[in-house]
Write a protein that holds these residues in place. Structure first.
Motif, PDB file in Angstrom:
ATOM      1  N   LEU A 440      31.529 -47.640 -37.482  1.00 21.53           N
ATOM      2  CA  LEU A 440      31.766 -47.229 -38.860  1.00 21.53           C
ATOM      3  C   LEU A 440      30.435 -47.102 -39.575  1.00 21.53           C
ATOM      4  O   LEU A 440      29.712 -48.087 -39.722  1.00 21.53           O
ATOM      5  N   VAL A 441      30.092 -45.901 -39.980  1.00 21.17           N
ATOM      6  CA  VAL A 441      28.830 -45.708 -40.712  1.00 21.17           C
ATOM      7  C   VAL A 441      29.033 -44.775 -41.898  1.00 21.17           C
ATOM      8  O   VAL A 441      30.026 -44.061 -41.990  1.00 21.17           O
ATOM      9  N   GLY A 442      28.077 -44.782 -42.754  1.00 22.50           N
ATOM     10  CA  GLY A 442      28.130 -43.874 -43.893  1.00 22.50           C
ATOM     11  C   GLY A 442      26.920 -44.071 -44.769  1.00 22.50           C
ATOM     12  O   GLY A 442      26.170 -45.041 -44.626  1.00 22.50           O
ATOM     13  N   TYR A 443      26.751 -43.143 -45.652  1.00 17.76           N
ATOM     14  CA  TYR A 443      25.651 -43.194 -46.600  1.00 17.76           C
ATOM     15  C   TYR A 443      25.865 -44.397 -47.526  1.00 17.76           C
ATOM     16  O   TYR A 443      26.984 -44.803 -47.786  1.00 17.76           O
ATOM     17  N   GLY A 444      24.760 -44.940 -48.026  1.00 20.03           N
ATOM     18  CA  GLY A 444      24.844 -46.098 -48.906  1.00 20.03           C
ATOM     19  C   GLY A 444      25.818 -45.883 -50.054  1.00 20.03           C
ATOM     20  O   GLY A 444      25.821 -44.830 -50.677  1.00 20.03           O
ATOM     21  N   GLY A 445      26.659 -46.862 -50.280  1.00 18.90           N
ATOM     22  CA  GLY A 445      27.594 -46.773 -51.393  1.00 18.90           C
ATOM     23  C   GLY A 445      28.850 -45.975 -51.110  1.00 18.90           C
ATOM     24  O   GLY A 445      29.696 -45.807 -51.975  1.00 18.90           O
ATOM     25  N   ASP A 682      30.802 -38.621 -54.815  1.00 20.33           N
ATOM     26  CA  ASP A 682      29.337 -38.482 -54.799  1.00 20.33           C
ATOM     27  C   ASP A 682      28.875 -37.070 -55.175  1.00 20.33           C
ATOM     28  O   ASP A 682      27.689 -36.834 -55.301  1.00 20.33           O
ATOM     29  N   TYR A 683      29.827 -36.159 -55.332  1.00 20.69           N
ATOM     30  CA  TYR A 683      29.405 -34.762 -55.449  1.00 20.69           C
ATOM     31  C   TYR A 683      28.544 -34.478 -56.676  1.00 20.69           C
ATOM     32  O   TYR A 683      27.783 -33.525 -56.705  1.00 20.69           O
ATOM     33  N   ASP A 684      28.664 -35.302 -57.705  1.00 24.68           N
ATOM     34  CA  ASP A 684      27.823 -35.067 -58.879  1.00 24.68           C
ATOM     35  C   ASP A 684      26.802 -36.188 -59.062  1.00 24.68           C
ATOM     36  O   ASP A 684      26.208 -36.334 -60.121  1.00 24.68           O
ATOM     37  N   GLN A 685      26.622 -36.978 -58.012  1.00 16.56           N
ATOM     38  CA  GLN A 685      25.697 -38.109 -58.112  1.00 16.56           C
ATOM     39  C   GLN A 685      24.353 -37.753 -57.469  1.00 16.56           C
ATOM     40  O   GLN A 685      24.312 -36.991 -56.518  1.00 16.56           O
ATOM     41  N   PHE A 686      23.326 -38.330 -58.002  1.00 16.82           N
ATOM     42  CA  PHE A 686      22.001 -38.061 -57.451  1.00 16.82           C
ATOM     43  C   PHE A 686      21.302 -39.372 -57.126  1.00 16.82           C
ATOM     44  O   PHE A 686      21.568 -40.396 -57.754  1.00 16.82           O
ATOM     45  N   SER A 687      20.461 -39.316 -56.156  1.00 14.58           N
ATOM     46  CA  SER A 687      19.690 -40.514 -55.857  1.00 14.58           C
ATOM     47  C   SER A 687      18.238 -40.106 -55.653  1.00 14.58           C
ATOM     48  O   SER A 687      17.951 -38.962 -55.288  1.00 14.58           O
ATOM     49  N   MET A 698      25.965 -36.186 -52.111  1.00 15.55           N
ATOM     50  CA  MET A 698      26.830 -35.556 -51.115  1.00 15.55           C
ATOM     51  C   MET A 698      25.970 -34.867 -50.043  1.00 15.55           C
ATOM     52  O   MET A 698      26.258 -34.944 -48.856  1.00 15.55           O
ATOM     53  N   LEU A 699      24.895 -34.232 -50.497  1.00 18.51           N
ATOM     54  CA  LEU A 699      24.004 -33.560 -49.544  1.00 18.51           C
ATOM     55  C   LEU A 699      23.263 -34.585 -48.684  1.00 18.51           C
ATOM     56  O   LEU A 699      23.045 -34.367 -47.489  1.00 18.51           O
ATOM     57  N   ALA A 700      22.926 -35.715 -49.308  1.00 21.91           N
ATOM     58  CA  ALA A 700      22.271 -36.779 -48.540  1.00 21.91           C
ATOM     59  C   ALA A 700      23.230 -37.312 -47.475  1.00 21.91           C
ATOM     60  O   ALA A 700      22.847 -37.575 -46.337  1.00 21.91           O
ATOM     61  N   SER A 701      24.486 -37.430 -47.862  1.00 16.91           N
ATOM     62  CA  SER A 701      25.519 -37.868 -46.929  1.00 16.91           C
ATOM     63  C   SER A 701      25.643 -36.881 -45.771  1.00 16.91           C
ATOM     64  O   SER A 701      25.729 -37.267 -44.607  1.00 16.91           O
ATOM     65  N   ARG A 702      25.637 -35.601 -46.136  1.00 17.18           N
ATOM     66  CA  ARG A 702      25.758 -34.563 -45.110  1.00 17.18           C
ATOM     67  C   ARG A 702      24.597 -34.643 -44.120  1.00 17.18           C
ATOM     68  O   ARG A 702      24.776 -34.496 -42.922  1.00 17.18           O
ATOM     69  N   LYS A 703      23.420 -34.933 -44.644  1.00 21.48           N
ATOM     70  CA  LYS A 703      22.240 -35.002 -43.782  1.00 21.48           C
ATOM     71  C   LYS A 703      22.389 -36.122 -42.746  1.00 21.48           C
ATOM     72  O   LYS A 703      22.114 -35.935 -41.563  1.00 21.48           O
ATOM     73  N   ILE A 704      22.840 -37.260 -43.216  1.00 22.75           N
ATOM     74  CA  ILE A 704      23.026 -38.377 -42.280  1.00 22.75           C
ATOM     75  C   ILE A 704      24.130 -38.052 -41.285  1.00 22.75           C
ATOM     76  O   ILE A 704      24.032 -38.354 -40.090  1.00 22.75           O
TER      77      ILE A 704
END
Ligand SMILES: Nc1nc2c(ncn2[C@@H]2O[C@H](COP(=O)(O)OP(=O)(O)OP(=O)(O)O)[C@@H](O)[C@H]2O)c(=O)[nH]1
Ligand SMILES: [Ca+2]
Length: 845
Positions: A440-445, A682-687, A698-704
């Motif tokens: 089980l993995v995923g982007y932080g948060g 996450d679609y409107d969230q930025f980090s 969301m794009l960061a998630s996609r990258k991982i």
């Protein structure tokens, strides 16, 4: 419907194959072929992918052919030719065949084949000899040298007939053209012959492969053993075939492909402890309670006493049933170990030694151990058992993390002591006995920890030990202090803002709305609280909060109580949504702040679920469980009964390291499935990642996601995408358009307007918008995944904080695992929910 028909393509028996490619108008007499039965309705354009196929009542493969006809010279007239090309790709070669029936004779085919002992040579000979098509008189009459076509990666040694080579130059083949119509490109989907690797496009495959009595083989490869590198794909239907054939046909073909005799693994391809297996030995091995998984040709070692099994020269990869009478005696250097420590006569590898040491086994003095199947061990020549390797609770986890096998109930309890093959085959997931691992993995948060904790709460009797609870309690209390800190920070800001506003609007007038003569607003606090606030904010800024709390919890508890009751704090709390850093779970804890900060506070399961930072944030965590037996009405099949047997390990790893360092990913090569978690909202969230560049989450998630999908360890693995936080997403989508994320800028929910006119009820309108939007995201991920892997991504919509939702998602994961293992044994139509494309995902909320 009176169209001419091409038929029949009988399946040859053994090496003798008689081809009849004659075009006959509407031939309905049954052919001698034992092969399955099909009619391809060409007028419905079956070849192009969306045609319908039907099952005809007699054993004939018939291609309804359209008006095109050959003239007697075996050629098309120019007029007909053009028509032919536009309609019927692939039939053109038929025009190159002599008009009369043509056949291979037994003698011609079997000559070299029989005399050759080496089976790969058999294949080569077969390719050379059998595929140069000759007429009955022995003279080459066909310009299609299949041998040359199929030998793309081989030796190309098929120049029996120079003329043929010229016709179909290598360059064409290398361009990835279809081997039959020479059209298409590398990127066009193709079906591959299991024997010779010839590739055919959707227009040609059915003609090239005929009725597929042994699965996906060119008609002239029928009767020959498959290319071993393709063994894994046996019985796994391609998308192309799924489009071309109906489910019944696919089922029959896949079944034949997997179970027909000639496609079975030749026993001599498996060497155990240096000895090639006999047929009986292979049967014994494959039918024992815990057989080796996905057995491929190769050399293996097998420790009959402990059941340890591995590839020759490698560490053990599995514990299979012990005491099987297969192969020779084990050799000391079987696994190429160099530790001078021996188990059952085999020098073990470094990683095994490390595992033994972690398990508390004394390994000083180069001992020779005798390890039994249950893990009990003694030193060679001594009578007393010194202990049990699996006795310590952490050993299995350590083993799993070192990618070493762990024993299963099956390998221990059902160990076959006799060599007699078990007649009944257990379902695969039981056969392999060993725990199924889910990563089980995923982007932080994204909620991976929440799902992990839910699994513990759902499936464990005591989800958290006393020690764990104690440390979780401290985490929660520290968290609460940081929430308070954020709140106090917000208070400061609100106070400044309102003071500024007052100064601007009414510089010298005081009113009753919260301002007073001495610069006070509703956000102002007294000196005592102010001092505490300043101190807390300073501590937080210096990053020392963890060090001071929770030790100081008791000391500050009374102050906190006072603070929470303060009107300024409550006014701030009302505006908590404006405090960006404050997570939404904060209110769950803040509203019970007094209770939580008490010394005798004991966190409930729900508290633990909501708590942040509970699962270790830098390493791997693992929970082992089995699904509780389902309610009687759910156990439709006997599989349900076995479910409680199967152990699952949910392993979660912090995604933080994934980008830079994938080392630990490699340790997880034997997980059965990757569950990737994405937060929908996450679609409107930025980090701000790395060098301060701002990325959409969301794009960061996609990258991982891409990183993991393309990681070699997970090449063949199934992925389940969990689209999490659906609850928050449903709320957010009402306010913020999905197009806020550039990846979804093509989301134009036109239908939602229809929905709103259809049902005036606002809430159902919103839920359908959320559905459309989440579906859109799912499809985006599915397309991405299939563009990378060519496979299908499973998707589940989840509300991580709701147990039922997580339960459903994990059970979906179980079904996928089961389905994959049982796929060859069960009808496709029974499982048709898995065979659809974009539309297949479960709404588990
Ligand atoms: N509303 C809502 N909140 C959720 C859901 N799933 C998780 N959360 C919350 O989202 C936050 C992050 O969840 P975690 O489980 O810690 O996520 P994670 O992926 O482990 O995050 P990191 O620890 O930052 O890597 C927590 O506050 C959860 O309570 C959900 O389905 N709905
Ligand atoms: Ca977390």
């Amino acid at each position: 419907m009176s169209l001419p028909v091409v038929q029949p393509m009988p399946a040859p028996a053994n090496c003798s194959r008689i081809f009849s490619k004659e075009l006959k108008p509407h031939d309905t007499e049954p052919a001698s072929s034992p092969a399955s039965v099909r009619t391809f309705d060409r007028s419905s354009n079956a070849g192009s992918g969306d045609g319908k196929t039907t099952v005809s009542p007699n054993s004939v493969i018939a291609f309804e052919d359209g008006p095109a006809r050959r003239n007697d010279a075996g050629d098309f007239s120019s007029e007909e030719h053009s028509h032919e090309l536009s309609n019927l790709h692939g039939v053109k070669e038929s025009s190159d065949f002599n008009d009369s029936n043509w056949a291979f004779t037994d003698s011609l085919l079997s000559l070299d084949y029989e005399s050759s002992r080496d089976s790969s040579a058999k294949n080569a000979d077969f390719n050379n000899e059998c595929k140069s098509v000759c007429d009955v008189k022995g003279a080459p009459i066909v310009t299609l040298n299949v041998n040359n076509l199929v030998n793309v990666d081989g030796d190309g040694n098929g120049n029996d007939n120079e003329a043929l080579v010229e016709e179909f130059p290598v360059t064409k083949r290398n361009k990835g053209l279809c081997y039959r119509c020479f059209k298409g490109s590398r990127f066009k989907e193709k079906e591959v012959c299991l024997v010779c690797s010839a590739k055919y496009c959707g227009n040609c495959v059915l003609e090239a492969m005929g009725s597929m009595p042994e699965g996906r083989k060119c008609v002239d490869c029928i009767g020959y053993p498959i290319d071993e590198s393709k063994r894994e794909s046996l019985g796994k239907c391609s998308r192309m075939l799924r489009r071309l054939l109906n489910e019944l046909e696919i089922r029959q073909i896949m079944k034949a492909e997997r179970f027909c005799e000639v496609n079975q693994l030749p026993p001599e391809y498996i060497c155990v402890n240096g000895k090639p297996l006999s047929f009986e030995e292979l049967v014994t091995l494959q039918n024992c309670a815990a057989p080796p998984k996905k057995l491929k040709p190769g050399s293996y070692w097998y420790d009959k006493v402990s059941g340890l099994w591995g590839e020759e020269g490698q560490k053990p990869c599995r514990i299979i049933s012990p005491h099987l009478n297969v192969g020779g005696p084990i050799k000391p250097d079987a696994s190429n170990g160099n530790t001078q420590v021996y188990i059952n006569g085999r020098e073990i590898t470094k990683v095994e030694l490390r595992m033994l040491q972690l398990a508390g086994v004394q390994c000083a003095g180069n001992p020779h151990f005798w390890v039994n199947e249950d893990g009990s061990y003694q030193e060679e020549g001594q009578k007393n058992t010194r202990g049990n390797i699996w006795g310590k609770s952490g050993t299995k986890l350590v083993s799993a993390l070192l990618s070493l096998p762990v024993p299963s109930k099956c390998s221990i309890l059902c160990g076959e002591r006799t060599s007699s093959p078990v007649s009944k085959r257990l379902p695969d997931y039981l056969e392999h006995g060993i725990v199924q691992r889910l990563l089980l993995v995923g982007y932080g948060g994204s909620g991976t920890s929440t799902i992990f904790k839910q699994a513990k709460i759902l499936y464990k009797d005591t989800p958290f030990s006393k020690d764990e609870r104690e440390s979780i309690k401290l985490t929660i209390q520290t968290n609460v202090y940081s929430y308070i800190g954020l709140l106090l920070e917000g208070r400061e800001r609100f106070e400044e803002e309102s003071l500024l506003n007052i100064k601007k609007s009414r510089p010298d007038v005081l009113d009753s709305t919260g301002t007073s003569s001495n610069n006070k607003t509703i956000y102002s606090i007294g000196t005592r609280l102010k001092a505490f606030s300043d101190w807390l904010l300073r501590t937080m800024a210096s990053g020392k909060l963890d060090a001071i709390f929770p030790a100081a919890t008791r000391e500050y508890a009374p102050l906190i109580e006072e603070m929470w009751g303060n009107a300024a704090i409550q006014a701030t709390y009302k505006r908590r949504r404006e405090i960006e850093m404050l997570p939404s779970v904060a209110s769950y804890f803040l509203e019970r702040v007094v209770e939580i900060l008490r010394a005798d506070y004991e966190p409930s399961d729900l508290d633990i679920l909501y708590a942040e930072g509970v699962t270790s944030s830098n390493g791997l965590a693992c929970v082992e469980f089995s699904f509780p037996p389902s309610a009687p009405e759910e156990t439709v099949d006997t599989m349900g009964l076995h479910d409680s047997f199967v152990r699952y390990q949910l392993i979660t790893a912090h995604a933080r390291g994934i980008g830079e360092n994938c080392k630990w990913l490699e340790m997880l090569e034997d997980v059965g499935m990757v569950i990737f978690c994405v937060a929908l909202n996450d679609y409107d969230q930025f980090s701000t990642e790395g060098k301060g560049c701002i990325t959409n989450k969301m794009l960061a998630s996609r990258k991982i996601f891409e990183t993991i999908v393309t990681h070699p360890t997970f090449e063949q693995m199934d992925f389940l995408l969990i689209l999490n936080k659906l609850d928050q997403f449903e709320e957010k989508i009402k306010q913020v358009p999905l197009t806020r994320c550039e990846w979804f800028d093509d989301f134009h929910p036109v239908i939602s307007r229809q929905c709103s006119s259809n049902n005036k009820n606002g809430s159902s309108n919103n839920s359908s918008l959320a559905q459309l939007a989440s579906h859109h995201i799912a499809v985006k991920f599915k397309r991405l995944y299939s563009s990378i892997t060519g496979r299908k991504l499973y998707v589940s919509l989840v509300k991580g904080l709701e147990p039922d939702s997580v339960d459903a998602a994990l059970k979906y994961a179980r079904e996928i695992l089961k389905w994959n293992q049982e796929r060859p044994n069960f009808s496709l139509s029974d499982n048709s929910m898995y065979s659809t494309e974009d539309s297949s995902f479960s709404f588990t909320c």
